[in-house]
Design an enzyme around this catalytic site. Structure first.
Site, PDB file in Angstrom:
ATOM      1  N   CYS A 111      -1.204 -68.960  39.263  1.00  0.00           N
ATOM      2  CA  CYS A 111       0.132 -68.165  40.154  1.00  0.00           C
ATOM      3  C   CYS A 111       0.871 -68.694  41.008  1.00  0.00           C
ATOM      4  CB  CYS A 111      -1.447 -67.225  40.815  1.00  0.00           C
ATOM      5  SG  CYS A 111      -0.174 -65.713  41.167  1.00  0.00           S
ATOM      6  N   HIS A 112       0.751 -68.239  42.933  1.00  0.00           N
ATOM      7  CA  HIS A 112       1.301 -69.104  43.716  1.00  0.00           C
ATOM      8  C   HIS A 112       0.984 -70.627  44.030  1.00  0.00           C
ATOM      9  CE1 HIS A 112       2.822 -65.248  42.878  1.00  0.00           C
ATOM     10  NE2 HIS A 112       3.984 -65.526  44.232  1.00  0.00           N
TER      11      HIS A 112
END
Length: 189
Positions: A111-112
């Protein structure tokens, strides 16, 4: 299934990590026999984010200030927006992550989480999957952003989002399995 027996894995998280991006990979690692420890700048509990609201809190097992990368064989970096944003601004967290790359130990990021990897300076020249909003940051750091459920580039496995967790876990277990022999040899010497 004890394919990761003896492998010590650090999960580096701060408040606001995406809950499922920690709990599902952690379960897969533990089911495979790995010893998993939550490392955090927080000293007691670290609180998750559950898609659109605050989620569960989890006990911190190793406070980042005292944690040593040499104690671990592999690193898991869950995403969420807040978590990697906090970590990339924390010099000790950045140094902790960089130490795994410097030692060529396996790292899994979803994800991030690649924001923290960007901050270490090791993204250049790598193929990395992430949440789409991190795409420009990765490109600016010299990485090739890949819109794929999972990407393995050397000692790094990365994925885009919670929907990718089954593929992420599969490749993470394979990559971390390569650390098993190294870990056992290091402990014998």
């Amino acid at each position: 299934m004890d394919t990761l027996q003896g492998v010590r894995v650090a999960i580096l998280i701060d408040n606001g990590f995406e809950q499922v991006e920690m709990t599902e990979p952690r379960k897969a690692l533990e089911d495979a026999g790995a010893e998993v420890r939550i490392v955090s700048p927080q000293s007691d509990l670290v609180r998750s984010w559950k898609f659109t609201e605050w989620g569960e809190s989890y006990p911190v097992q190793e406070v980042l200030d005292r944690a040593q990368p040499s104690q671990f064989d592999a690193l898991l970096l869950p995403g969420g927006v807040m978590n990697p944003d906090h970590l990339r601004l924390n010099p000790k967290a950045v140094a902790f992550v960089k130490a795994f790359f410097d030692a060529s130990k396996p790292v899994a990021a979803i994800c991030h989480a690649p924001w923290t990897i960007i901050e270490t300076g090791v993204a250049r020249g790598r193929k990395i999957a992430s949440w789409p909003s991190v795409r420009t940051d990765l490109r600016n750091a010299g990485a090739e952003w890949v819109d794929s459920e999972v990407v393995v580039d050397g000692n790094l496995v990365s994925s885009r989002k919670p929907d990718d967790i089954p593929a992420f876990n599969r490749e993470m277990l394979k990559l971390f399995g390569q650390a098993q022999g190294k870990a056992q040899a290091a402990r014998k010497s």
